[in-house]
Design a protein around this motif. Structure first.
Motif, PDB file in Angstrom:
ATOM      1  N   PHE A 172       9.636  13.914  -6.331  1.00  0.00           N
ATOM      2  CA  PHE A 172      10.830  13.666  -7.121  1.00  0.00           C
ATOM      3  C   PHE A 172      10.516  13.757  -8.598  1.00  0.00           C
ATOM      4  O   PHE A 172       9.366  13.703  -9.031  1.00  0.00           O
ATOM      5  N   ASN A 173      11.576  13.882  -9.379  1.00  0.00           N
ATOM      6  CA  ASN A 173      11.494  13.783 -10.830  1.00  0.00           C
ATOM      7  C   ASN A 173      12.623  12.875 -11.288  1.00  0.00           C
ATOM      8  O   ASN A 173      13.792  13.118 -10.977  1.00  0.00           O
ATOM      9  N   ILE A 174      12.283  11.814 -11.994  1.00  0.00           N
ATOM     10  CA  ILE A 174      13.316  10.933 -12.526  1.00  0.00           C
ATOM     11  C   ILE A 174      14.137  11.727 -13.534  1.00  0.00           C
ATOM     12  O   ILE A 174      13.581  12.477 -14.341  1.00  0.00           O
ATOM     13  N   PRO A 175      15.464  11.622 -13.489  1.00  0.00           N
ATOM     14  CA  PRO A 175      16.317  12.386 -14.425  1.00  0.00           C
ATOM     15  C   PRO A 175      15.820  12.296 -15.854  1.00  0.00           C
ATOM     16  O   PRO A 175      15.415  11.234 -16.326  1.00  0.00           O
ATOM     17  N   GLU A 176      15.831  13.429 -16.557  1.00  0.00           N
ATOM     18  CA  GLU A 176      15.275  13.508 -17.908  1.00  0.00           C
ATOM     19  C   GLU A 176      15.929  12.540 -18.892  1.00  0.00           C
ATOM     20  O   GLU A 176      15.284  12.070 -19.824  1.00  0.00           O
ATOM     21  N   GLU A 177      17.205  12.236 -18.664  1.00  0.00           N
ATOM     22  CA  GLU A 177      17.894  11.363 -19.619  1.00  0.00           C
ATOM     23  C   GLU A 177      17.443   9.900 -19.490  1.00  0.00           C
ATOM     24  O   GLU A 177      17.826   9.056 -20.294  1.00  0.00           O
ATOM     25  N   ILE A 178      16.638   9.601 -18.478  1.00  0.00           N
ATOM     26  CA  ILE A 178      16.185   8.228 -18.271  1.00  0.00           C
ATOM     27  C   ILE A 178      14.748   8.082 -18.758  1.00  0.00           C
ATOM     28  O   ILE A 178      13.826   8.696 -18.229  1.00  0.00           O
ATOM     29  N   ASP A 179      14.558   7.273 -19.768  1.00  0.00           N
ATOM     30  CA  ASP A 179      13.226   6.960 -20.293  1.00  0.00           C
ATOM     31  C   ASP A 179      12.868   5.570 -19.780  1.00  0.00           C
ATOM     32  O   ASP A 179      13.413   4.562 -20.245  1.00  0.00           O
ATOM     33  N   MET A 180      11.955   5.505 -18.810  1.00  0.00           N
ATOM     34  CA  MET A 180      11.642   4.231 -18.172  1.00  0.00           C
ATOM     35  C   MET A 180      11.114   3.196 -19.163  1.00  0.00           C
ATOM     36  O   MET A 180      11.436   2.015 -19.074  1.00  0.00           O
TER      37      MET A 180
ATOM     38  N   ALA B  62       0.839  -1.209   0.000  1.00  0.00           N
ATOM     39  CA  ALA B  62       0.000   0.000   0.000  1.00  0.00           C
ATOM     40  C   ALA B  62       0.869   1.253   0.000  1.00  0.00           C
ATOM     41  O   ALA B  62       0.571   2.234  -0.702  1.00  0.00           O
ATOM     42  N   GLU B  63       1.967   1.233   0.757  1.00  0.00           N
ATOM     43  CA  GLU B  63       2.870   2.380   0.791  1.00  0.00           C
ATOM     44  C   GLU B  63       3.591   2.556  -0.549  1.00  0.00           C
ATOM     45  O   GLU B  63       3.766   3.683  -1.029  1.00  0.00           O
ATOM     46  N   LEU B  64       4.017   1.465  -1.137  1.00  0.00           N
ATOM     47  CA  LEU B  64       4.673   1.547  -2.444  1.00  0.00           C
ATOM     48  C   LEU B  64       3.735   2.144  -3.482  1.00  0.00           C
ATOM     49  O   LEU B  64       4.117   3.004  -4.274  1.00  0.00           O
ATOM     50  N   ASN B  65       2.505   1.679  -3.475  1.00  0.00           N
ATOM     51  CA  ASN B  65       1.518   2.178  -4.429  1.00  0.00           C
ATOM     52  C   ASN B  65       1.266   3.669  -4.220  1.00  0.00           C
ATOM     53  O   ASN B  65       1.167   4.438  -5.184  1.00  0.00           O
ATOM     54  N   ARG B  66       1.188   4.085  -2.953  1.00  0.00           N
ATOM     55  CA  ARG B  66       0.955   5.508  -2.657  1.00  0.00           C
ATOM     56  C   ARG B  66       2.119   6.356  -3.134  1.00  0.00           C
ATOM     57  O   ARG B  66       1.937   7.444  -3.699  1.00  0.00           O
ATOM     58  N   ALA B  67       3.335   5.875  -2.924  1.00  0.00           N
ATOM     59  CA  ALA B  67       4.518   6.631  -3.345  1.00  0.00           C
ATOM     60  C   ALA B  67       4.568   6.780  -4.861  1.00  0.00           C
ATOM     61  O   ALA B  67       4.926   7.843  -5.374  1.00  0.00           O
ATOM     62  N   ILE B  68       4.179   5.721  -5.581  1.00  0.00           N
ATOM     63  CA  ILE B  68       4.184   5.777  -7.048  1.00  0.00           C
ATOM     64  C   ILE B  68       3.154   6.778  -7.544  1.00  0.00           C
ATOM     65  O   ILE B  68       3.440   7.617  -8.406  1.00  0.00           O
ATOM     66  N   VAL B  69       1.927   6.679  -7.004  1.00  0.00           N
ATOM     67  CA  VAL B  69       0.845   7.562  -7.449  1.00  0.00           C
ATOM     68  C   VAL B  69       1.138   9.021  -7.111  1.00  0.00           C
ATOM     69  O   VAL B  69       0.919   9.922  -7.928  1.00  0.00           O
ATOM     70  N   ASP B  70       1.663   9.262  -5.903  1.00  0.00           N
ATOM     71  CA  ASP B  70       1.915  10.637  -5.457  1.00  0.00           C
ATOM     72  C   ASP B  70       3.277  11.168  -5.902  1.00  0.00           C
ATOM     73  O   ASP B  70       3.611  12.319  -5.627  1.00  0.00           O
ATOM     74  N   GLU B  71       4.076  10.302  -6.566  1.00  0.00           N
ATOM     75  CA  GLU B  71       5.418  10.676  -7.025  1.00  0.00           C
ATOM     76  C   GLU B  71       6.257  11.231  -5.881  1.00  0.00           C
ATOM     77  O   GLU B  71       6.810  12.331  -5.944  1.00  0.00           O
ATOM     78  N   LYS B  72       6.385  10.419  -4.835  1.00  0.00           N
ATOM     79  CA  LYS B  72       7.175  10.802  -3.673  1.00  0.00           C
ATOM     80  C   LYS B  72       8.276   9.789  -3.436  1.00  0.00           C
ATOM     81  O   LYS B  72       8.121   8.595  -3.698  1.00  0.00           O
ATOM     82  N   LYS B  73       9.407  10.283  -2.924  1.00  0.00           N
ATOM     83  CA  LYS B  73      10.517   9.400  -2.600  1.00  0.00           C
ATOM     84  C   LYS B  73      10.085   8.391  -1.537  1.00  0.00           C
ATOM     85  O   LYS B  73       9.206   8.674  -0.711  1.00  0.00           O
ATOM     86  N   ILE B  74      10.727   7.223  -1.554  1.00  0.00           N
ATOM     87  CA  ILE B  74      10.419   6.225  -0.541  1.00  0.00           C
ATOM     88  C   ILE B  74      11.726   5.654   0.005  1.00  0.00           C
ATOM     89  O   ILE B  74      12.670   5.407  -0.748  1.00  0.00           O
ATOM     90  N   HIS B  75      11.786   5.513   1.316  1.00  0.00           N
ATOM     91  CA  HIS B  75      12.971   4.974   1.982  1.00  0.00           C
ATOM     92  C   HIS B  75      12.729   3.496   2.286  1.00  0.00           C
ATOM     93  O   HIS B  75      11.720   3.137   2.901  1.00  0.00           O
ATOM     94  N   LEU B  76      13.650   2.656   1.845  1.00  0.00           N
ATOM     95  CA  LEU B  76      13.486   1.210   1.984  1.00  0.00           C
ATOM     96  C   LEU B  76      14.561   0.605   2.877  1.00  0.00           C
ATOM     97  O   LEU B  76      15.706   1.057   2.888  1.00  0.00           O
ATOM     98  N   VAL B  77      14.174  -0.424   3.606  1.00  0.00           N
ATOM     99  CA  VAL B  77      15.127  -1.344   4.216  1.00  0.00           C
ATOM    100  C   VAL B  77      14.989  -2.609   3.392  1.00  0.00           C
ATOM    101  O   VAL B  77      13.930  -3.248   3.377  1.00  0.00           O
ATOM    102  N   TYR B  78      16.072  -2.976   2.686  1.00  0.00           N
ATOM    103  CA  TYR B  78      15.977  -4.038   1.686  1.00  0.00           C
ATOM    104  C   TYR B  78      17.007  -5.129   1.949  1.00  0.00           C
ATOM    105  O   TYR B  78      18.165  -4.845   2.237  1.00  0.00           O
ATOM    106  N   PHE B  79      16.553  -6.375   1.858  1.00  0.00           N
ATOM    107  CA  PHE B  79      17.461  -7.511   2.021  1.00  0.00           C
ATOM    108  C   PHE B  79      17.989  -7.933   0.662  1.00  0.00           C
ATOM    109  O   PHE B  79      17.221  -8.328  -0.224  1.00  0.00           O
ATOM    110  N   SER B  80      19.298  -7.838   0.501  1.00  0.00           N
ATOM    111  CA  SER B  80      19.933  -8.226  -0.760  1.00  0.00           C
ATOM    112  C   SER B  80      20.247  -9.721  -0.721  1.00  0.00           C
ATOM    113  O   SER B  80      21.002 -10.184   0.150  1.00  0.00           O
ATOM    114  N   MET B  81      19.663 -10.473  -1.657  1.00  0.00           N
ATOM    115  CA  MET B  81      19.893 -11.911  -1.693  1.00  0.00           C
ATOM    116  C   MET B  81      21.348 -12.214  -2.029  1.00  0.00           C
ATOM    117  O   MET B  81      21.955 -13.138  -1.468  1.00  0.00           O
ATOM    118  N   GLY B  82      21.927 -11.441  -2.945  1.00  0.00           N
ATOM    119  CA  GLY B  82      23.314 -11.685  -3.339  1.00  0.00           C
ATOM    120  C   GLY B  82      24.290 -11.423  -2.209  1.00  0.00           C
ATOM    121  O   GLY B  82      25.211 -12.218  -1.980  1.00  0.00           O
TER     122      GLY B  82
END
Length: 328
Positions: A221-229, A150-170
């Motif tokens: 936030f704004n994704i850098p212009e040179e990056i086309d997702m 739900a938080e991820l979805n809200r951040a995407i819709v509202d175009e807001k930065k999100i802070h993650l604690v992420y477990f790297s499998m590698g």
């Protein structure tokens, strides 16, 4: 008469009437179904009793059966029959996401729809549904991740930065990331977050089930212009990104049919050979994912190019061979 035959016939009647702009006579329907007009009349009566908006119109002395036009006849039906069926089946397709906003929203929508339908109508939908299900497959448990999704979805819709604690499998450890989230993508049973990572200064993917915590910032936030997702993702063979490479793979006759029946990548080209083999070519992002795909077909697949992909698959095969040296 088998109940399943009756259900199948009635469903075909509904499909025929939905597709027809002028309606069909009982004789027309009977011809298409390979049964008698009397049987069609019984099915039409049963559907009407069940609450389906089916009526007749007389033109040139003949009776035409049709589905009521909700705009013209003011029938209180918010969705067409095919739309209802799609929603009904869609809930089962989303079962992987039970306990998240995706599944819960669909469940709530269907509950509201069902509250407006006659019991016989619901019974008919349930009978149709009982003849189609989602087969078993490896699934992840996303129910515990409902709040994070739900938080991820809200951040995407509202175009807001999100802070993650992420477990790297590698690396087998947790780290903290600040991400400009762009989209969620479902690939082979796994949900991924795709976005711009400020730590790595580039687009990265994060398996949602390995996100331990997510906090939405108030900073936009704004994704850098040179990056086309869209460009970044278009060559992906699933989820990973990398330099675009042209791959060429030969599939033996024994597996060629399975390759031929699907679109595996938007850029793919299939070339049939006289001996029944099939040449698959495509421009994909990196070789990691497609090397795993090639290995899936065992001895039925042979990488022709590039050399890096041949070496990668060859290395995996060599290691696999050591696991089975003792097999008679």
């Amino acid at each position: 008469m088998a109940r399943g035959d009756q259900l199948s016939r009635q469903w075909k009647i509904i499909q025929t009437l939905v597709a027809s702009t002028r309606g069909k006579t009982a004789s027309d329907l009977a011809d298409g179904l390979g049964c008698t007009p009397r049987t069609v009349y019984r099915d039409l009566e049963a559907l009407q009793t069940g609450g389906f908006p089916i009526t007749t119109e007389t033109r040139n002395g003949r009776s035409y059966w049709c589905i009521l036009n909700t705009g013209r006849h003011k029938v209180p039906l918010a969705f067409s029959i095919p739309e209802l069926m799609a929603l009904y089946f869609g809930k089962d397709m989303l079962s992987t996401y039970r306990g998240t906003i995706f599944y819960d929203a669909m469940d709530s929508l269907l509950s509201k729809i069902k509250a407006t339908l006659p019991p016989a109508y619901i019974d008919y939908l349930e009978r149709i549904r009982s003849r189609m299900d989602v087969g078993p497959s490896p699934q992840k448990d996303y129910s515990r991740l409902g709040p994070i999704i739900a938080e991820l979805n809200r951040a995407i819709v509202d175009e807001k930065k999100i802070h993650l604690v992420y477990f790297s499998m590698g690396r087998q450890k947790e780290n903290r990331r600040t991400v400009y989230p762009h989209r969620l993508r479902h690939v082979e049973g796994t949900l991924y977050l795709i976005g711009y990572c400020t730590l790595r200064k580039g687009i990265r993917t994060f398996a949602v089930d390995r996100i331990k915590a997510a906090t939405v910032s108030e900073a936009r936030f704004n994704i850098p212009e040179e990056i086309d997702m869209n460009t970044v993702l278009q060559d992906s063979f699933g989820i990973y990104q990398g330099p675009t490479v042209r791959v060429k793979i030969r599939f033996l006759k024994s597996v060629a049919g399975y390759i031929r029946e699907r679109i595996w990548h938007p850029s793919q080209h299939l070339s049939e050979k006289a001996d029944g083999t099939l040449i698959f070519t495509a421009n994909v992002a990196g070789i990691e994912e497609i090397s795993h795909w090639v290995l899936r077909w065992g001895a039925g697949a042979q990488v022709l190019e590039p050399a890096a992909l041949r070496q990668s698959v060859g290395h995996h095969v060599a290691v696999l061979a050591t696991h089975y040296r003792d097999v008679d």
